[in-house]
Design an enzyme around this catalytic site. Structure first.
Site, PDB file in Angstrom:
ATOM      1  N   LEU A 150      11.576 -66.506  65.337  1.00  0.00           N
ATOM      2  CA  LEU A 150      10.860 -66.073  64.139  1.00  0.00           C
ATOM      3  C   LEU A 150       9.388 -65.933  64.494  1.00  0.00           C
ATOM      4  O   LEU A 150       8.774 -66.868  65.011  1.00  0.00           O
ATOM      5  CB  LEU A 150      11.043 -67.103  63.017  1.00  0.00           C
ATOM      6  CG  LEU A 150      10.262 -66.874  61.719  1.00  0.00           C
ATOM      7  CD1 LEU A 150      10.655 -65.549  61.072  1.00  0.00           C
ATOM      8  CD2 LEU A 150      10.494 -68.031  60.753  1.00  0.00           C
ATOM      9  N   ILE A 184       9.555 -70.219  67.782  1.00  0.00           N
ATOM     10  CA  ILE A 184       8.471 -69.515  67.111  1.00  0.00           C
ATOM     11  C   ILE A 184       7.890 -68.489  68.082  1.00  0.00           C
ATOM     12  O   ILE A 184       7.511 -68.827  69.199  1.00  0.00           O
ATOM     13  CB  ILE A 184       7.364 -70.481  66.652  1.00  0.00           C
ATOM     14  CG1 ILE A 184       7.940 -71.538  65.704  1.00  0.00           C
ATOM     15  CG2 ILE A 184       6.236 -69.702  65.984  1.00  0.00           C
ATOM     16  CD1 ILE A 184       8.529 -70.986  64.416  1.00  0.00           C
ATOM     17  N   LYS A 185       7.826 -67.226  67.636  1.00  0.00           N
ATOM     18  CA  LYS A 185       7.292 -66.156  68.482  1.00  0.00           C
ATOM     19  C   LYS A 185       5.780 -66.058  68.297  1.00  0.00           C
ATOM     20  O   LYS A 185       5.282 -65.937  67.180  1.00  0.00           O
ATOM     21  CB  LYS A 185       7.937 -64.817  68.127  1.00  0.00           C
ATOM     22  CG  LYS A 185       9.392 -64.720  68.536  1.00  0.00           C
ATOM     23  CD  LYS A 185      10.000 -63.381  68.154  1.00  0.00           C
ATOM     24  CE  LYS A 185       9.633 -62.290  69.128  1.00  0.00           C
ATOM     25  NZ  LYS A 185      10.405 -61.041  68.866  1.00  0.00           N
ATOM     26  N   ILE A 186       5.089 -66.101  69.417  1.00  0.00           N
ATOM     27  CA  ILE A 186       3.632 -65.987  69.427  1.00  0.00           C
ATOM     28  C   ILE A 186       3.244 -64.855  70.383  1.00  0.00           C
ATOM     29  O   ILE A 186       3.640 -64.865  71.547  1.00  0.00           O
ATOM     30  CB  ILE A 186       2.981 -67.306  69.887  1.00  0.00           C
ATOM     31  CG1 ILE A 186       3.308 -68.439  68.898  1.00  0.00           C
ATOM     32  CG2 ILE A 186       1.471 -67.142  70.045  1.00  0.00           C
ATOM     33  CD1 ILE A 186       2.769 -69.788  69.309  1.00  0.00           C
TER      34      ILE A 186
END
EC number: 2.2.1.2
Length: 374
Positions: free
Chosen positions: A110, A141-143
């Protein structure tokens, strides 16, 4: 003895197959579960573009949208509630894979709001909030790997949060990402987090590199330039894999591995072929290597299942040949650093545009369902 399939062979070669798509329809229809059972899919990624497309199918969100509109929910709050619910449900679908693989796969990604891609503090804060909201151990978590995203990667991992680093185009930036990963895991260990429960991937974009470089080669128009079309993306990814082997062969990594950490695997993203002159399985067949992830659009997954071919490890030991490709590109006048900068800026902008499209769609749905419209 059952005959093997191209997807089973790909998995056996050490490539984790992830689907580059997520929607409520896939979850509720059982499609996502069937892809796990029948197509070797062991993970899924999402992004603002994917959610914008999913939310266009408003019927699947009608009940929740009605309830949210009735209580006067904001557009931002509605997007947060619907996206995190989809991801939470997907995490539950993949829970068995996550358990079976010891947390290596079974992951669902996400992304933070792309509008915060150049704001370290905002990215760190949202990453922590999304992790807490979804509340599933197999979340990532997509960064984005912007310059401001690099320290956010370290700080997010330091809090025990699994991270998918996205929008990586150059090997130089990839090395910064790997260093950020190592620093984050070292801090996570110092902070008392269980490294065995954490995972990370580095999403190295592929087809977009060929699209941009090929456009520039065609503008040059010489035979030497035209003969290099379709070579940049694979060479770029192969150099990235060589960098991965180097970094994860160091004593620094060995110390983390001894504490239970998993390596940050290279993930080949943007593997749908955009140029129809190229084989539709190009960015799968030519990037087979142990301990990698290939996240595919459904069309690419289906194409490989139908007629994909494997020729063993296509990446290890190809570093010299890949360097020759880049020497050729430089010789004909391609400014590869400008290519990377252009792609990063475009990548952030595309996701921001999709986020705006998502915002507009949800706003229209809430307005239509609000009590004032009844």
């Amino acid at each position: 003895m059952a005959s093997s399939t191209p997807l089973a062979d790909l998995s056996a070669a050490g490539v984790s197959i992830w689907l580059d798509d997520l929607s409520r329809q896939r979850i509720e229809s059982g499609n996502l579960a069937s892809l796990i059972e029948e197509s070797e899919v062991v993970g899924v990624t999402s992004n603002p573009t994917i959610f914008a497309s999913a939310f266009a199918q408003a019927d699947y969100y009608a009940e929740e949208l009605d309830a949210l509109a009735a209580r006067g929910a904001s557009v931002e709050g509605t997007i947060r509630e619907l996206t995190t619910e989809d991801v939470r449900r997907a995490c539950d679908v993949f829970r068995g894979v996550w358990q079976r693989t010891g947390g290596v796969d079974g992951r669902v990604s996400l992304e933070v709001d792309p509008g915060k891609a150049h704001d370290t503090e905002a990215t760190v804060a949202e990453a922590a909030d999304l992790w807490k909201t979804v509340d599933r151990p197999n979340l990532m978590i997509k960064i984005p790997a912007t310059l401001e995203g690099i320290p956010a990667i370290t700080r997010t991992l330091a809090e025990g949060i699994s991270v998918n680093v996205t929008l990586i185009f150059s090997v130089e930036r990839y090395r910064q990402v790997m260093d950020a990963f190592l620093a984050g895991m070292e801090q996570a260990r110092a902070n008392g987090h269980d490294l065995t429960s954490m995972a990370s991937v580095a999403s190295f974009f592929v087809s977009r590199v060929d699209s941009e470089v090929d456009k520039r080669l065609e503008a040059l128009g010489s035979d030497a330039a035209l003969n290099l079309r379709g070579t940049a993306a694979i060479a770029n990814a192969r150099l990235a894999y060589a960098a991965y082997l180097e970094v994860f062969g160091t004593e620094r990594w060995a110390a983390l591995q001894g504490a239970g950490a998993k390596p940050q695997r290279p993930l080949w993203a943007s593997t749908g072929v955009k140029n129809k002159a190229y084989p539709d399985t190009l960015y799968v067949t030519e990037l087979v290597a142990p301990n990698t992830v290939n996240t595919m659009p459904e069309a690419t997954l289906e194409a490989f299942a139908d007629h994909g071919e494997l020729h063993g490890d296509a990446v290890s030991g190809t570093e010299d040949a890949a360097r020759e490709v880049f020497a050729g590109l430089a010789h004909v006048g391609i400014d590869i650093d400008d290519v990377y900068l252009t792609l990063e800026n475009e990548g952030v902008q595309k996701f921001a545009d999709s986020w705006q499209e998502l915002t507009d769609t949800v706003s229209e749905q809430l307005t239509r369902r609000s009590p004032e419209q009844a």
